[in-house]
Design a protein around this motif. Structure first.
Motif, mmCIF file in Angstrom:
data_model
loop_
_atom_site.group_PDB
_atom_site.id
_atom_site.type_symbol
_atom_site.label_atom_id
_atom_site.label_comp_id
_atom_site.label_asym_id
_atom_site.label_seq_id
_atom_site.Cartn_x
_atom_site.Cartn_y
_atom_site.Cartn_z
ATOM 1 N N ASN A 155 0.839 -1.328 0.056
ATOM 2 C CA ASN A 155 0.153 0.195 0.159
ATOM 3 C C ASN A 155 0.777 1.246 0.085
ATOM 4 O OD1 ASN A 155 -2.286 -1.712 -0.087
ATOM 5 N ND2 ASN A 155 -2.696 -1.736 2.205
ATOM 6 N N TYR A 156 1.908 1.281 -0.894
ATOM 7 C CA TYR A 156 2.750 2.612 -0.884
ATOM 8 C C TYR A 156 2.101 3.057 -2.291
ATOM 9 C CZ TYR A 156 6.222 1.385 2.495
ATOM 10 O OH TYR A 156 6.689 0.915 3.591
ATOM 11 N N ALA A 157 1.824 4.496 -2.249
ATOM 12 C CA ALA A 157 1.404 5.383 -3.036
ATOM 13 C C ALA A 157 2.536 6.299 -3.830
ATOM 14 C CB ALA A 157 0.336 6.329 -2.749
ATOM 15 N N ILE A 158 3.746 5.493 -3.812
ATOM 16 C CA ILE A 158 4.863 6.148 -4.367
ATOM 17 C C ILE A 158 5.565 5.156 -5.481
ATOM 18 C CG2 ILE A 158 5.326 7.461 -2.416
ATOM 19 C CD1 ILE A 158 7.402 5.582 -1.453
ATOM 20 N N PRO A 159 6.579 5.880 -6.320
ATOM 21 C CA PRO A 159 7.083 4.982 -7.316
ATOM 22 C C PRO A 159 7.674 3.910 -6.790
ATOM 23 C CG PRO A 159 7.511 7.140 -7.714
ATOM 24 C CD PRO A 159 6.713 7.082 -6.365
ATOM 25 N N ALA A 160 7.837 2.550 -7.105
ATOM 26 C CA ALA A 160 8.457 1.397 -6.689
ATOM 27 C C ALA A 160 10.034 1.704 -6.666
ATOM 28 C CB ALA A 160 8.219 0.263 -7.738
ATOM 29 N N ASN A 161 10.418 2.518 -7.306
ATOM 30 C CA ASN A 161 12.049 2.732 -7.725
ATOM 31 C C ASN A 161 12.236 3.468 -6.328
ATOM 32 O OD1 ASN A 161 12.487 1.280 -9.904
ATOM 33 N ND2 ASN A 161 13.014 3.158 -10.992
ATOM 34 N N ASP A 162 11.530 4.306 -5.580
ATOM 35 C CA ASP A 162 11.671 4.963 -4.329
ATOM 36 C C ASP A 162 11.997 4.059 -3.364
ATOM 37 O OD1 ASP A 162 11.541 7.163 -5.923
ATOM 38 O OD2 ASP A 162 9.825 8.102 -4.797
ATOM 39 N N LEU A 163 11.319 2.955 -3.183
ATOM 40 C CA LEU A 163 11.193 1.803 -2.209
ATOM 41 C C LEU A 163 12.519 1.156 -2.409
ATOM 42 C CD1 LEU A 163 7.538 0.731 -2.148
ATOM 43 C CD2 LEU A 163 8.633 2.008 -0.524
ATOM 44 N N LYS A 164 12.664 0.852 -3.777
ATOM 45 C CA LYS A 164 14.064 -0.002 -3.854
ATOM 46 C C LYS A 164 15.356 0.651 -3.448
ATOM 47 C CE LYS A 164 11.892 -2.531 -7.711
ATOM 48 N NZ LYS A 164 11.838 -2.666 -9.170
ATOM 49 N N THR A 165 15.338 1.954 -3.887
ATOM 50 C CA THR A 165 16.515 2.904 -3.618
ATOM 51 C C THR A 165 16.630 2.997 -2.040
ATOM 52 O OG1 THR A 165 16.177 4.328 -5.542
ATOM 53 C CG2 THR A 165 17.308 5.276 -3.865
ATOM 54 N N GLU A 166 15.495 2.930 -1.335
ATOM 55 C CA GLU A 166 15.686 3.343 0.234
ATOM 56 C C GLU A 166 16.143 1.846 0.591
ATOM 57 O OE1 GLU A 166 15.095 5.671 3.738
ATOM 58 O OE2 GLU A 166 15.570 5.881 1.543
ATOM 59 N N LEU A 167 15.576 0.566 0.314
ATOM 60 C CA LEU A 167 15.981 -0.585 0.603
ATOM 61 C C LEU A 167 17.472 -0.924 0.203
ATOM 62 C CD1 LEU A 167 15.315 -3.358 1.933
ATOM 63 C CD2 LEU A 167 14.264 -4.009 -0.280
ATOM 64 N N GLN A 168 17.913 -0.523 -0.940
ATOM 65 C CA GLN A 168 19.303 -0.634 -1.459
ATOM 66 C C GLN A 168 20.118 -0.128 -0.320
ATOM 67 O OE1 GLN A 168 20.791 -0.623 -5.745
ATOM 68 N NE2 GLN A 168 20.697 1.349 -5.105
ATOM 69 N N LYS A 169 19.939 1.246 0.180
ATOM 70 C CA LYS A 169 20.768 1.636 1.027
ATOM 71 C C LYS A 169 20.802 0.980 2.462
ATOM 72 C CE LYS A 169 19.364 6.498 -0.260
ATOM 73 N NZ LYS A 169 18.790 7.544 0.117
ATOM 74 N N VAL A 170 19.799 0.391 2.783
ATOM 75 C CA VAL A 170 19.628 -0.436 4.167
ATOM 76 C C VAL A 170 20.578 -1.736 4.108
ATOM 77 C CG1 VAL A 170 18.237 -1.775 5.630
ATOM 78 C CG2 VAL A 170 17.440 0.729 4.881
ATOM 79 N N LEU A 171 20.015 -2.384 3.059
ATOM 80 C CA LEU A 171 20.826 -3.693 2.831
ATOM 81 C C LEU A 171 22.427 -3.542 2.539
ATOM 82 C CD1 LEU A 171 18.558 -5.608 0.415
ATOM 83 C CD2 LEU A 171 18.618 -5.420 3.123
ATOM 84 N N TYR A 172 22.797 -2.474 1.741
ATOM 85 C CA TYR A 172 24.159 -2.363 1.630
ATOM 86 C C TYR A 172 24.940 -2.105 3.229
ATOM 87 C CZ TYR A 172 28.777 -0.814 0.189
ATOM 88 O OH TYR A 172 30.307 -0.815 -0.004
#
Length: 435
Positions: A412-429
């Motif tokens: 239920n995110y009303a934002i672009p999927a790439n925004d979520l991936k970018t944020e998750l990428q930071k966390v996982l790195y």
């Protein structure tokens, strides 16, 4: 001195975990929807991170993790049973097992064709198509034209799709199977941007339009076709040069058939996981059902897996299809983490690396979660995406050599999927770099 060093390492580790938790909980991006996140070091007694880990989320294609584990547990990593058959007098009676590899444009398995060609008996295709609904429960009717919702069936041929492709600067469109060329009509359109192929909803009639600017470009497009026992018999006749008669006699389905082994299931697992192939996932569950009961029922295969393979998971899995296209599927991060542990126990790490998408290198995450230059991938994980759901679950390898298990489900995110991936990428790195 050793006690001091050990205490220092524990303190540093605890600090890192606190920073990971903080970066997730205070993220303005993750705060815009519903997030479930769990991170586990298998060597520790408790999770490193657990945010809404016992809440249910729509997993999208993270469902394929369950499909993979059930399939690997039942089918193993050898050859699939590609055909059920009986020999009675001068008759060869055969029917489908759900094997998706037969004449598939990528898998290119023709073992069934060669088997039928070599038979001197009269050929009878036993119609068991009614055992399988073309669409899974909860699928949308308007997906009929999309590759990601290719029809499920008892006896797939060519992956149940028509492949339209053209090499760069070539004028002729290649059609696989060629028989559908006469069902294709189209034109160049100066007002159209790019190219598009479509099928009529209730018939195997196809059309296309290509812009004048794109006419010399290469493309490959797969469009599902409507299949049936009668369609399969006609296509087999064209390939074999001999008649194949469709018969309906359920008494044959109750007999114990001989089974023709055809294609390596390894390659099916790899393509299903790497590119998140929904059709292969759905057909794998049919192969599981056939192996267990000599019938084709995704629901029965799922019920068996839940009772016999997944009963120890912490939360009951709400599981409806093999692919994750259904929004009725619901899992908790905690159960996905438990499943990842079961996969690690059952599947050698090198096979996991061969099957799963690798960050910055292959599959659906080839452009994400890249390792430092010159380094091997540190993420091996399954993605998932629907209009209301994004997910990533799998294995994270830290610079210190630890293999962590993680599951991130975002709904239920009303934002672009790439925004979520970018944020998750930071966390996982950060986890990869510091833990």
């Amino acid at each position: 001195m050793k006690k001091i060093l050990l205490g220092l390492l524990i303190a540093l580790s605890s600090c890192t975990v606190q920073k990971i938790n903080s970066s997730i909980k205070k993220s303005e991006v993750f705060d815009k929807g519903h997030l479930g996140f769990m991170l586990v070091d298998p060597g520790k007694d408790k999770p490193l991170v657990a945010i809404n880990s016992d809440k249910y989320f729509i997993p999208a294609s993270n469902t394929k993790l369950f499909t993979f584990y059930a399939s690997y547990s039942i089918l193993g990593d050898g050859l699939v049973n590609g055909l059920n058959y009986l020999e009675q007098g001068d008759s060869l009676i055969f029917w489908g097992t759900g094997d998706p590899s037969f004449l598939h444009p990528d898998l290119k398995n023709d073992k069934v064709l060669e088997f039928l060609k070599s038979s001197k008996k009269d050929l009878y295709l036993l119609d068991n198509f009614d055992q399988v609904a073309a669409f899974g429960p909860g699928w949308s009717w308007d997906w009929y034209n999309a590759y990601y919702a290719t029809e499920r069936s008892a006896f797939p041929m060519y992956g149940n799709v028509v492949r339209f492709e053209k090499a760069k600067e070539e004028q002729r469109i290649t059609v696989i199977p060629e028989r559908f060329r006469t069902s294709l009509s189209g034109k160049d359109n100066e007002n159209w941007q790019g190219f598009q192929f479509r099928r009529e909803r209730f018939s195997n009639l196809f059309s296309y339009q290509i812009s004048n600017e794109k006419v010399d470009e290469a493309f490959v497009t797969d469009i599902p076709f409507i299949t049936s026992a009668e369609m399969s018999a006609v296509m087999l006749l064209e390939l074999l040069g001999k008649r194949v008669e469709v018969i309906k006699n359920e008494s044959y389905l109750k007999l114990d058939p001989m089974k023709l082994q055809t294609h390596s299931v390894d390659s099916i697992y790899s393509q299903m996981m790497k590119i998140s192939d929904n059709f292969l996932a759905e057909q794998l569950m049919l192969l599981v059902s056939d192996q267990l009961t000599n019938s084709l029922s995704p629901a029965d295969a799922i019920s068996y897996a839940k009772e016999n393979l997944l009963s120890e998971l912490p939360d009951e899995v709400i599981w409806y299809d093999g692919s994750g296209l259904s929004s009725r599927n619901m899992f908790t991060p905690k159960s996905i983490i438990a499943l990842l542990g079961k996969i690690r126990e059952a599947v050698p790490l090198e096979k996991i690396k061969a099957y799963f998408p690798a960050g910055g290198e292959s599959g659906t995450i080839r452009n994400w979660y890249k390792a430092d230059e010159g380094q091997v991938p540190y993420i091996y994980a399954k993605t998932g995406s629907l209009s209301m759901a994004n997910s990533l679950s799998g294995y994270l390898i830290t610079k210190s050599g630890k293999i962590l298990h993680f599951s991130c489900l975002m709904n239920n995110y009303a934002i672009p999927a790439n925004d979520l991936k970018t944020e998750l990428q930071k966390v996982l790195y950060f986890i990869h770099d510091k833990y």
